[in-house]
Write a protein that holds these residues in place. Structure first.
Motif, PDB file in Angstrom:
ATOM      1  N   VAL A  90       0.851  -1.194   0.000  1.00  0.00           N
ATOM      2  CA  VAL A  90       0.000   0.000   0.000  1.00  0.00           C
ATOM      3  C   VAL A  90       0.884   1.240   0.000  1.00  0.00           C
ATOM      4  O   VAL A  90       2.085   1.177   0.278  1.00  0.00           O
ATOM      5  CB  VAL A  90      -0.946   0.034   1.227  1.00  0.00           C
ATOM      6  CG1 VAL A  90      -1.934  -1.109   1.176  1.00  0.00           C
ATOM      7  CG2 VAL A  90      -0.147   0.007   2.531  1.00  0.00           C
ATOM      8  N   GLY A  91       0.288   2.355  -0.332  1.00  0.00           N
ATOM      9  CA  GLY A  91       1.009   3.619  -0.318  1.00  0.00           C
ATOM     10  C   GLY A  91       0.123   4.712   0.227  1.00  0.00           C
ATOM     11  O   GLY A  91      -1.096   4.575   0.287  1.00  0.00           O
ATOM     12  N   GLY A  92       0.743   5.804   0.633  1.00  0.00           N
ATOM     13  CA  GLY A  92      -0.046   6.915   1.126  1.00  0.00           C
ATOM     14  C   GLY A  92       0.804   7.970   1.814  1.00  0.00           C
ATOM     15  O   GLY A  92       2.038   7.908   1.829  1.00  0.00           O
ATOM     16  N   MET A  93       0.116   8.927   2.394  1.00  0.00           N
ATOM     17  CA  MET A  93       0.745  10.023   3.117  1.00  0.00           C
ATOM     18  C   MET A  93       0.519   9.836   4.613  1.00  0.00           C
ATOM     19  O   MET A  93      -0.594   9.516   5.038  1.00  0.00           O
ATOM     20  CB  MET A  93       0.139  11.350   2.660  1.00  0.00           C
ATOM     21  CG  MET A  93       0.641  12.566   3.403  1.00  0.00           C
ATOM     22  SD  MET A  93      -0.017  14.129   2.751  1.00  0.00           S
ATOM     23  CE  MET A  93      -1.770  13.897   3.070  1.00  0.00           C
ATOM     24  N   VAL A  94       1.562  10.015   5.399  1.00  0.00           N
ATOM     25  CA  VAL A  94       1.439   9.925   6.850  1.00  0.00           C
ATOM     26  C   VAL A  94       0.750  11.200   7.346  1.00  0.00           C
ATOM     27  O   VAL A  94       1.316  12.290   7.269  1.00  0.00           O
ATOM     28  CB  VAL A  94       2.807   9.764   7.526  1.00  0.00           C
ATOM     29  CG1 VAL A  94       2.638   9.661   9.038  1.00  0.00           C
ATOM     30  CG2 VAL A  94       3.529   8.527   7.000  1.00  0.00           C
ATOM     31  N   ILE A 118       4.364   0.845   1.892  1.00  0.00           N
ATOM     32  CA  ILE A 118       4.506  -0.131   2.968  1.00  0.00           C
ATOM     33  C   ILE A 118       4.213  -1.522   2.421  1.00  0.00           C
ATOM     34  O   ILE A 118       3.175  -1.744   1.788  1.00  0.00           O
ATOM     35  CB  ILE A 118       3.557   0.183   4.141  1.00  0.00           C
ATOM     36  CG1 ILE A 118       3.941   1.528   4.775  1.00  0.00           C
ATOM     37  CG2 ILE A 118       3.605  -0.920   5.196  1.00  0.00           C
ATOM     38  CD1 ILE A 118       3.054   1.937   5.936  1.00  0.00           C
ATOM     39  N   LYS A 119       5.135  -2.450   2.684  1.00  0.00           N
ATOM     40  CA  LYS A 119       4.953  -3.847   2.300  1.00  0.00           C
ATOM     41  C   LYS A 119       4.826  -4.703   3.552  1.00  0.00           C
ATOM     42  O   LYS A 119       5.543  -4.483   4.536  1.00  0.00           O
ATOM     43  CB  LYS A 119       6.134  -4.338   1.459  1.00  0.00           C
ATOM     44  CG  LYS A 119       6.282  -3.652   0.118  1.00  0.00           C
ATOM     45  CD  LYS A 119       7.439  -4.252  -0.672  1.00  0.00           C
ATOM     46  CE  LYS A 119       7.588  -3.591  -2.031  1.00  0.00           C
ATOM     47  NZ  LYS A 119       8.704  -4.191  -2.816  1.00  0.00           N
ATOM     48  N   GLY A 120       3.936  -5.672   3.515  1.00  0.00           N
ATOM     49  CA  GLY A 120       3.751  -6.546   4.667  1.00  0.00           C
ATOM     50  C   GLY A 120       2.920  -7.761   4.312  1.00  0.00           C
ATOM     51  O   GLY A 120       2.566  -7.982   3.150  1.00  0.00           O
ATOM     52  N   LYS A 121       2.611  -8.544   5.330  1.00  0.00           N
ATOM     53  CA  LYS A 121       1.826  -9.757   5.140  1.00  0.00           C
ATOM     54  C   LYS A 121       0.796  -9.859   6.260  1.00  0.00           C
ATOM     55  O   LYS A 121       1.097  -9.568   7.424  1.00  0.00           O
ATOM     56  CB  LYS A 121       2.732 -11.001   5.156  1.00  0.00           C
ATOM     57  CG  LYS A 121       2.028 -12.280   4.717  1.00  0.00           C
ATOM     58  CD  LYS A 121       3.040 -13.415   4.573  1.00  0.00           C
ATOM     59  CE  LYS A 121       2.373 -14.668   4.019  1.00  0.00           C
ATOM     60  NZ  LYS A 121       3.343 -15.776   3.834  1.00  0.00           N
ATOM     61  N   VAL A 122      -0.415 -10.237   5.874  1.00  0.00           N
ATOM     62  CA  VAL A 122      -1.497 -10.379   6.846  1.00  0.00           C
ATOM     63  C   VAL A 122      -1.390 -11.756   7.496  1.00  0.00           C
ATOM     64  O   VAL A 122      -1.515 -12.781   6.826  1.00  0.00           O
ATOM     65  CB  VAL A 122      -2.877 -10.201   6.182  1.00  0.00           C
ATOM     66  CG1 VAL A 122      -3.993 -10.396   7.208  1.00  0.00           C
ATOM     67  CG2 VAL A 122      -2.978  -8.827   5.531  1.00  0.00           C
TER      68      VAL A 122
END
Length: 264
Positions: free
Chosen positions: A102-106, A156-160
C-alpha cells in the motif's frame, strides 16, 4: 511595528484610516482636498508556499484538499507499485496470508509508552480511498522509527498473519517501508509493452523513440508482439534503448488503447 505580524499591522492601518476619515468628515474645517496621510504597511517579501504547504493549509482551514491532492504526484506509483487500497484493510480476513503493498501520506503519528514503559507508535496512513492505522511495537518501533513522521509519503509492504500472542487476531506484519519518491528507481527492472502486430506503424515507432530518457530510473525495455488472428506471439528485447516510467510513457500508452504496459 516589527514585533507584530503583517496581518495585525494591516488591520491597525485599516482601523486608523477609517477613524481618521470619519474624524475629518465630522470636522467643521474638513474638506475633500485634505489628504489622509497614513503610512501603509509594507508588504513582506515572503517565499511562496510549496504545493504541499498550500494543500496542507487548505486541509487545515477548509477541511479538505481543494485545488488538488498531495498524492497526485504519485499516481503511477499507486497504479504499478501497490496491490491494495487502504480501505481494503478494514477487513483483514479475506487477506489472510497474502502480501499487501500500500502507499499513502502519513497524516498523523501518536507516540507513547506501554504499561512496561516500552515506546510504541500508531501511524495513520492515508490514500485516495481512506486511511488506516499501523501500530509499531518492540522491534518494529526500533526498525521503522525514521519513517514515523507526519508528512512523509510512503510505500509499505507486509503480510497479513495471525498474532503469535494474545487472541491471535489478524494483523499486518510489516517487512519494508520506503519513500514513494524512490519506488520507481528502486522497483523497476523491466518495462514490457504488449503490442498487437497491426498497431506497429511508422507513427507508433516515431512516437516511441521520442519518449524522454531520464537520467536515472531507466529499465530494460521488452516487447511482446502478438497476432490474434494467427494466435502467435514473439518476445523482443531492445538492446539500445532503455526507458523510465514517466508521465510521457503513460500518455503514449493511453494514446494506443490496444497497447498494454507491464512493469516488473
Amino acid at each position: 511595528n516589527e514585533e507584530t505580524s503583517f496581518i495585525e499591522n494591516l488591520i491597525r492601518y485599516g482601523n486608523k484610516y477609517q477613524a481618521d476619515k470619519a474624524s475629518q468628515q465630522a470636522s467643521l474645517f474638513g474638506s475633500a482636498d485634505n489628504a489622509i496621510e497614513i503610512k501603509k504597511p509594507e508588504l513582506p517579501n515572503c517565499e511562496p508556499f510549496t504545493r504541499l504547504e498550500e494543500l496542507n493549509k487548505e486541509k487545515e482551514y477548509i477541511g479538505l484538499f481543494l485545488s488538488s491532492h498531495p498524492l497526485d504526484d504519485f499516481k503511477m506509483e499507486f497504479k504499478y507499485f501497490t496491490n491494495r487500497e487502504l480501505k481494503e484493510l478494514e477487513e483483514l480476513a479475506p487477506l489472510e496470508n497474502k502480501e499487501i503493498i500500500v502507499g499513502g501520506m502519513v497524516t498523523a503519528v501518536r507516540k507513547g509508552y506501554t504499561k512496561t514503559q516500552k515506546p510504541y507508535a500508531i501511524m495513520t496512513l492515508e490514500d485516495y480511498s481512506g486511511s488506516y492505522e499501523f501500530p509499531f511495537f518492540g522491534k518494529d518501533y526500533e526498525n521503522f522509527l525514521p519513517w514515523l513522521e507526519q508528512g512523509l509519503f510512503l510505500q509499505i509492504k507486509g503480510k497479513v498473519q495471525k498474532k503469535t500472542w494474545g487472541d491471535q487476531a489478524l494483523t499486518i506484519n510489516i517487512n519494508k517501508i520506503v519513500n514513494l519518491a524512490d519506488v520507481r528507481e528502486e522497483g523497476i527492472r523491466e518495462i514490457k509493452l504488449k503490442v498487437p502486430l497491426n498497431a506497429i506503424t511508422p507513427e507508433f515507432i516515431d512516437k516511441l523513440l521520442e519518449l524522454p530518457k531520464p537520467d536515472t530510473g531507466l529499465a530494460v525495455l521488452r516487447f511482446l508482439v502478438y497476432d490474434s488472428e494467427l494466435n502467435s506471439h514473439v518476445q523482443l528485447l531492445s538492446r539500445s534503448v532503455k526507458l523510465g516510467l514517466t508521465p510521457e510513457l503513460e500518455t503514449f500508452v493511453e494514446e494506443y488503447p490496444e497497447v498494454m504496459l507491464q512493469v516488473n
